[in-house]
Write an enzyme that holds these catalytic residues in place. Sequence first.
Site, PDB file in Angstrom:
ATOM      1  CE  LYS A  14      -2.172  -1.246   3.921  1.00  0.00           C
ATOM      2  NZ  LYS A  14      -1.306  -1.030   4.813  1.00  0.00           N
ATOM      3  NE  ARG A  89      -4.890  -1.804   8.908  1.00  0.00           N
ATOM      4  CZ  ARG A  89      -3.765  -1.234   8.460  1.00  0.00           C
ATOM      5  NH1 ARG A  89      -3.693   0.056   8.312  1.00  0.00           N
ATOM      6  NH2 ARG A  89      -2.722  -1.967   8.170  1.00  0.00           N
ATOM      7  NE  ARG A 128       7.244  -2.730   5.956  1.00  0.00           N
ATOM      8  CZ  ARG A 128       5.915  -2.646   5.901  1.00  0.00           C
ATOM      9  NH1 ARG A 128       5.318  -2.301   4.778  1.00  0.00           N
ATOM     10  NH2 ARG A 128       5.200  -2.931   6.964  1.00  0.00           N
ATOM     11  NE  ARG A 161       5.671  -0.444  10.045  1.00  0.00           N
ATOM     12  CZ  ARG A 161       4.555  -0.524   9.343  1.00  0.00           C
ATOM     13  NH1 ARG A 161       4.460   0.056   8.168  1.00  0.00           N
ATOM     14  NH2 ARG A 161       3.502  -1.173   9.804  1.00  0.00           N
ATOM     15  NE  ARG A 172       1.470  -5.043  10.831  1.00  0.00           N
ATOM     16  CZ  ARG A 172       2.574  -4.750  10.155  1.00  0.00           C
ATOM     17  NH1 ARG A 172       3.731  -5.276  10.522  1.00  0.00           N
ATOM     18  NH2 ARG A 172       2.529  -3.944   9.131  1.00  0.00           N
TER      19      ARG A 172
HETATM   20  P1  AMP Z   1       0.286   0.164   8.428  1.00  0.00           P
HETATM   21  O1  AMP Z   1       1.319   1.236   8.456  1.00  0.00           O
HETATM   22  O2  AMP Z   1      -0.853   0.478   7.494  1.00  0.00           O
HETATM   23  O3  AMP Z   1       0.862  -1.206   8.221  1.00  0.00           O
HETATM   24  O4  AMP Z   1      -0.379   0.133   9.903  1.00  0.00           O
HETATM   25  C1  AMP Z   1       0.419  -0.165  11.043  1.00  0.00           C
HETATM   26  C2  AMP Z   1      -0.461  -0.343  12.265  1.00  0.00           C
HETATM   27  O5  AMP Z   1      -1.142   0.898  12.554  1.00  0.00           O
HETATM   28  C3  AMP Z   1      -1.567  -1.378  12.164  1.00  0.00           C
HETATM   29  O6  AMP Z   1      -1.097  -2.685  12.391  1.00  0.00           O
HETATM   30  C4  AMP Z   1      -2.517  -0.876  13.261  1.00  0.00           C
HETATM   31  O7  AMP Z   1      -1.999  -1.190  14.555  1.00  0.00           O
HETATM   32  C5  AMP Z   1      -2.430   0.638  13.093  1.00  0.00           C
HETATM   33  N1  AMP Z   1      -3.441   1.139  12.122  1.00  0.00           N
HETATM   34  C6  AMP Z   1      -3.203   1.584  10.860  1.00  0.00           C
HETATM   35  N2  AMP Z   1      -4.345   1.956  10.259  1.00  0.00           N
HETATM   36  C7  AMP Z   1      -5.335   1.760  11.173  1.00  0.00           C
HETATM   37  C8  AMP Z   1      -6.746   1.941  11.160  1.00  0.00           C
HETATM   38  N3  AMP Z   1      -7.390   2.395  10.079  1.00  0.00           N
HETATM   39  N4  AMP Z   1      -7.437   1.616  12.283  1.00  0.00           N
HETATM   40  C9  AMP Z   1      -6.816   1.153  13.373  1.00  0.00           C
HETATM   41  N5  AMP Z   1      -5.498   0.946  13.464  1.00  0.00           N
HETATM   42  C10 AMP Z   1      -4.753   1.234  12.376  1.00  0.00           C
END
Ligand code: AMP
Length: 218
Positions: A14, A89, A128, A161, A172
């Site tokens: 993404k 999400r 990553r 990360r 996740r």
């Molecule tokens: P990402 O950077 O998209 O992989 O998101 C990393 C983490 O941020 C996720 O595993 C969640 O813990 C949190 N997160 C990201 N987007 C959301 C969302 N829309 N709602 C709730 N938690 C989120």
Amino acid sequence: MPNIIFIAPPAAGKGTQSDMLKEKYNMVHISVGDLLRHEVDSGSPVGEHVKELMNKGLLVDNSIVYELLRNRLHKSDCDQGYILDGFPRNLEQAHVFEEISEELNRQVDYVIFLDIDKEIAMQRITGRVSCPNCGTVYNEYYDTFNTPGLCNKCHANLEKRSDDNVETFNQRFDTYITKTQPVIDYYKEKGVLHIVDSSINKEYTFTQIERIIGAKKW
Ligand code: AMP
């Protein structure tokens, strides 16, 4: 330019695809994960709470996400269209996003689901690394580095990360299956869902996305 939502399992690309669109078409990229990481970096009590959930691979409370997202979407640069990466999400977020879009008088034009197998996503996660300075994301297995461990663009030390490990990845992925997959069906019923195979490489994925959003004709 259109408003685009990316939905995908962790590590499907993404962020990478959003960055490629941003670079080529100067689109606004809103990563909810980045908004949350920014909150964590601020060291606020909310940030501490967010950090704990992210490191467990769980979703952050909807109320926290809505506030950060509303504030970001109200900025005027979003008037020309935006890419939303990592939201909605879960189904509640999808419903609330209808309200937010109405408030802003904007509609969702394309919801793009980046499809990838769990095994390939896992490989991507473990390799990553990203640049804390310019945000460029690399993979230690697939990318070449001018100097190992340093960003090719700005030479900062690359970082991993804290939620990019096998245990958190598994959580996740489970969260994605139980909470996020229903969102895919929701947008399918609305007729705005497009499925893109994200398992080959980032260039192939990008070409498919450009075709869907008609970018070549802009
Ligand atoms: P990402 O950077 O998209 O992989 O998101 C990393 C983490 O941020 C996720 O595993 C969640 O813990 C949190 N997160 C990201 N987007 C959301 C969302 N829309 N709602 C709730 N938690 C989120």
